[in-house]
Design a protein around this motif. Structure first.
Motif, PDB file in Angstrom:
ATOM      1  N   MET A 120     -36.065 -29.139   9.234  1.00  0.00           N
ATOM      2  CA  MET A 120     -36.048 -27.811   9.841  1.00  0.00           C
ATOM      3  C   MET A 120     -35.815 -27.898  11.339  1.00  0.00           C
ATOM      4  SD  MET A 120     -39.227 -26.252   7.617  1.00  0.00           S
ATOM      5  CE  MET A 120     -39.424 -24.714   8.513  1.00  0.00           C
ATOM      6  N   ALA A 121     -36.428 -28.890  11.978  1.00  0.00           N
ATOM      7  CA  ALA A 121     -36.229 -29.080  13.423  1.00  0.00           C
ATOM      8  C   ALA A 121     -34.777 -29.417  13.722  1.00  0.00           C
ATOM      9  CB  ALA A 121     -37.149 -30.189  13.929  1.00  0.00           C
ATOM     10  N   GLY A 122     -34.182 -30.288  12.900  1.00  0.00           N
ATOM     11  CA  GLY A 122     -32.780 -30.647  13.084  1.00  0.00           C
ATOM     12  C   GLY A 122     -31.857 -29.471  12.865  1.00  0.00           C
ATOM     13  N   ASN A 123     -32.152 -28.652  11.857  1.00  0.00           N
ATOM     14  CA  ASN A 123     -31.354 -27.455  11.580  1.00  0.00           C
ATOM     15  C   ASN A 123     -31.434 -26.454  12.733  1.00  0.00           C
ATOM     16  OD1 ASN A 123     -29.956 -26.721   8.808  1.00  0.00           O
ATOM     17  ND2 ASN A 123     -31.570 -28.196   8.349  1.00  0.00           N
ATOM     18  N   TYR A 124     -32.616 -26.334  13.325  1.00  0.00           N
ATOM     19  CA  TYR A 124     -32.801 -25.385  14.423  1.00  0.00           C
ATOM     20  C   TYR A 124     -31.945 -25.777  15.626  1.00  0.00           C
ATOM     21  CZ  TYR A 124     -35.138 -22.380  17.826  1.00  0.00           C
ATOM     22  OH  TYR A 124     -35.401 -21.439  18.790  1.00  0.00           O
ATOM     23  N   VAL A 125     -31.978 -27.049  15.965  1.00  0.00           N
ATOM     24  CA  VAL A 125     -31.204 -27.544  17.105  1.00  0.00           C
ATOM     25  C   VAL A 125     -29.708 -27.466  16.813  1.00  0.00           C
ATOM     26  CG1 VAL A 125     -30.680 -29.563  18.529  1.00  0.00           C
ATOM     27  CG2 VAL A 125     -33.048 -29.079  17.872  1.00  0.00           C
ATOM     28  N   GLY A 126     -29.308 -27.900  15.626  1.00  0.00           N
ATOM     29  CA  GLY A 126     -27.897 -27.924  15.277  1.00  0.00           C
ATOM     30  C   GLY A 126     -27.267 -26.557  15.171  1.00  0.00           C
ATOM     31  N   SER A 127     -27.989 -25.585  14.613  1.00  0.00           N
ATOM     32  CA  SER A 127     -27.429 -24.246  14.451  1.00  0.00           C
ATOM     33  C   SER A 127     -27.165 -23.589  15.798  1.00  0.00           C
ATOM     34  CB  SER A 127     -28.368 -23.367  13.611  1.00  0.00           C
ATOM     35  OG  SER A 127     -29.650 -23.269  14.202  1.00  0.00           O
ATOM     36  N   SER A 128     -27.946 -23.925  16.806  1.00  0.00           N
ATOM     37  CA  SER A 128     -27.708 -23.401  18.153  1.00  0.00           C
ATOM     38  C   SER A 128     -26.376 -23.897  18.689  1.00  0.00           C
ATOM     39  CB  SER A 128     -28.844 -23.828  19.093  1.00  0.00           C
ATOM     40  OG  SER A 128     -30.083 -23.303  18.664  1.00  0.00           O
ATOM     41  N   LEU A 129     -26.108 -25.184  18.510  1.00  0.00           N
ATOM     42  CA  LEU A 129     -24.849 -25.763  18.982  1.00  0.00           C
ATOM     43  C   LEU A 129     -23.668 -25.202  18.204  1.00  0.00           C
ATOM     44  CD1 LEU A 129     -25.841 -29.524  19.443  1.00  0.00           C
ATOM     45  CD2 LEU A 129     -25.490 -27.808  21.219  1.00  0.00           C
TER      46      LEU A 129
ATOM     47  N   ILE B  64     -31.482 -18.255   8.561  1.00  0.00           N
ATOM     48  CA  ILE B  64     -32.124 -17.189   9.334  1.00  0.00           C
ATOM     49  C   ILE B  64     -31.495 -17.060  10.714  1.00  0.00           C
ATOM     50  CG2 ILE B  64     -34.269 -16.482  10.474  1.00  0.00           C
ATOM     51  CD1 ILE B  64     -34.201 -15.939   7.477  1.00  0.00           C
ATOM     52  N   ARG B  65     -31.190 -18.178  11.340  1.00  0.00           N
ATOM     53  CA  ARG B  65     -30.589 -18.147  12.674  1.00  0.00           C
ATOM     54  C   ARG B  65     -29.188 -17.555  12.637  1.00  0.00           C
ATOM     55  NH1 ARG B  65     -31.162 -22.070  17.201  1.00  0.00           N
ATOM     56  NH2 ARG B  65     -31.575 -20.079  18.167  1.00  0.00           N
ATOM     57  N   PHE B  66     -28.396 -17.911  11.629  1.00  0.00           N
ATOM     58  CA  PHE B  66     -27.049 -17.351  11.505  1.00  0.00           C
ATOM     59  C   PHE B  66     -27.107 -15.860  11.183  1.00  0.00           C
ATOM     60  CE2 PHE B  66     -25.552 -21.755  11.160  1.00  0.00           C
ATOM     61  CZ  PHE B  66     -24.345 -21.676  11.842  1.00  0.00           C
ATOM     62  N   ILE B  67     -28.063 -15.452  10.358  1.00  0.00           N
ATOM     63  CA  ILE B  67     -28.230 -14.030  10.046  1.00  0.00           C
ATOM     64  C   ILE B  67     -28.600 -13.260  11.310  1.00  0.00           C
ATOM     65  CG2 ILE B  67     -29.699 -12.345   8.844  1.00  0.00           C
ATOM     66  CD1 ILE B  67     -29.900 -14.308   6.528  1.00  0.00           C
ATOM     67  N   GLY B  68     -29.508 -13.825  12.090  1.00  0.00           N
ATOM     68  CA  GLY B  68     -29.954 -13.178  13.324  1.00  0.00           C
ATOM     69  C   GLY B  68     -28.838 -12.977  14.331  1.00  0.00           C
ATOM     70  N   HIS B  69     -27.833 -13.844  14.290  1.00  0.00           N
ATOM     71  CA  HIS B  69     -26.705 -13.732  15.219  1.00  0.00           C
ATOM     72  C   HIS B  69     -25.524 -12.976  14.616  1.00  0.00           C
ATOM     73  CE1 HIS B  69     -28.983 -16.805  17.402  1.00  0.00           C
ATOM     74  NE2 HIS B  69     -28.236 -16.548  18.443  1.00  0.00           N
ATOM     75  N   GLY B  70     -25.715 -12.421  13.414  1.00  0.00           N
ATOM     76  CA  GLY B  70     -24.681 -11.578  12.813  1.00  0.00           C
ATOM     77  C   GLY B  70     -23.532 -12.318  12.165  1.00  0.00           C
ATOM     78  N   PHE B  71     -23.720 -13.590  11.798  1.00  0.00           N
ATOM     79  CA  PHE B  71     -22.644 -14.374  11.195  1.00  0.00           C
ATOM     80  C   PHE B  71     -22.769 -14.469   9.676  1.00  0.00           C
ATOM     81  CE2 PHE B  71     -22.700 -16.369  15.534  1.00  0.00           C
ATOM     82  CZ  PHE B  71     -21.485 -15.817  15.932  1.00  0.00           C
TER      83      PHE B  71
ATOM     84  N   LYS C 120     -24.274 -21.144   4.504  1.00  0.00           N
ATOM     85  CA  LYS C 120     -25.702 -21.463   4.569  1.00  0.00           C
ATOM     86  C   LYS C 120     -26.484 -20.597   3.580  1.00  0.00           C
ATOM     87  CE  LYS C 120     -25.634 -24.681   7.627  1.00  0.00           C
ATOM     88  NZ  LYS C 120     -24.202 -24.916   7.390  1.00  0.00           N
ATOM     89  N   LEU C 121     -26.097 -19.336   3.473  1.00  0.00           N
ATOM     90  CA  LEU C 121     -26.766 -18.426   2.543  1.00  0.00           C
ATOM     91  C   LEU C 121     -26.576 -18.894   1.099  1.00  0.00           C
ATOM     92  CD1 LEU C 121     -28.309 -15.706   2.346  1.00  0.00           C
ATOM     93  CD2 LEU C 121     -26.092 -14.583   2.099  1.00  0.00           C
ATOM     94  N   ILE C 122     -25.351 -19.302   0.775  1.00  0.00           N
ATOM     95  CA  ILE C 122     -25.055 -19.788  -0.572  1.00  0.00           C
ATOM     96  C   ILE C 122     -25.764 -21.117  -0.836  1.00  0.00           C
ATOM     97  CG2 ILE C 122     -23.232 -20.549  -2.136  1.00  0.00           C
ATOM     98  CD1 ILE C 122     -23.339 -17.512  -1.499  1.00  0.00           C
ATOM     99  N   ASN C 123     -25.737 -21.994   0.160  1.00  0.00           N
ATOM    100  CA  ASN C 123     -26.399 -23.291   0.019  1.00  0.00           C
ATOM    101  C   ASN C 123     -27.903 -23.125  -0.173  1.00  0.00           C
ATOM    102  OD1 ASN C 123     -25.861 -26.466   1.789  1.00  0.00           O
ATOM    103  ND2 ASN C 123     -26.609 -26.025  -0.249  1.00  0.00           N
TER     104      ASN C 123
END
Length: 254
Positions: free
Chosen positions: A217-226, A64-71, A184-187
């Motif tokens: 989910m918390a780890g994914n949220y932090v990591g996807s930002s970086l 969701i985070r990658f989709i929101g940023h257009g990647f 991420k979408l495929i995974n």
């Protein structure tokens, strides 16, 4: 419940947070989360199934985070999503018939190839300004690689995100951030497909999987930002680290 104890949660929760963090950046969070469930004493098939539940939730957040940023290109990746879903279902059925050691022999062949691809800087497309060409060839490459890697994810799993990033970067010519986002979408598709199979087989401890999912989910949220802010400095080293972990794990299993 036998496995839902304070001791188990103390072991699992920090490891699942870190697994989500690693997975969102370079894939391969299963290298940490699956051994964590095994270390907690879960039988192999139950560990794989419960791991699918928590990793599906974590991957959803990252996607969701990658989709929101257009990647992520949702329209373009539809064929790959379908092939990945089918491949993962097949792999999940097969894992009931094969042992972990049999898969390890295959990975001994795959690892040197993956290591070469990761360490060869010329193969990684780090140019974020370069336009990605979406054509018939790219459709075929992403769909075929998603099916093959999806089979592996359903069968066993660890390293799936890393292998998807490598396939999309090296063969589909995506830059590393778009490769990460689309992977991420495929995974997510492979995790969801495998999750259905394991749920129907009764191989998931749902309460433990839900608790693990919150930390993942918390780890994914932090990591996807970086990953989106400083991808060139973070993602390659993490992918290399993941492959080293996978090598150690496989050699240790012999």
């Amino acid at each position: 419940m036998e496995y839902l104890t304070f001791k188990t949660l103390i072991i699992l929760c920090p490891l699942l947070f870190f697994a989500g963090f690693v997975d969102s950046i370079g894939g391969g969070g299963g290298l940490i989360s699956l051994p964590a469930f095994l270390f907690a004493g879960l039988p192999i098939h139950t560990a794989i199934g419960t791991n699918k539940l928590q990793s599906t939730c974590g991957t959803f957040i990252s996607t969701i985070r990658f989709i929101g940023h257009g990647f992520v290109n949702l329209k373009f990746m539809i064929p790959a999503i379908i092939t990945a879903f089918i491949g993962s279902a097949i792999g999940s059925k097969l894992t009931m018939l094969f042992t972990e050691k049999q898969l390890s022999y295959l990975m001994i062949i795959v690892l040197p190839i993956a290591g070469f691809l990761v360490l060869n800087k010329k193969l990684f497309n780090l140019n974020l300004d370069q336009e990605i060409v979406y054509n018939k060839k790219t459709y075929i490459i992403t769909s075929l690689s998603s099916f093959v890697i999806g089979c592996y994810d359903g069968f066993y799993g660890p390293g799936t995100g890393t292998f998807l990033i490598l396939a999309f970067t090296v063969f589909a010519k995506m830059n590393v951030v778009y490769a990460n986002g689309n992977s991420k979408l495929i995974n997510l598709a492979t995790n969801f497909s495998s999750l259905i199979v394991f749920l129907l087989s009764g191989k998931i401890i749902i309460p433990l999987g839900i608790i693990g999912a919150l930390f993942n989910m918390a780890g994914n949220y932090v990591g996807s930002s970086l990953a989106m802010k400083d991808s060139q400095k973070i993602m390659r080293p993490v992918i290399i680290f993941v492959l080293i972990l996978l090598t150690i794990k496989i050699i240790g299993g012999f």
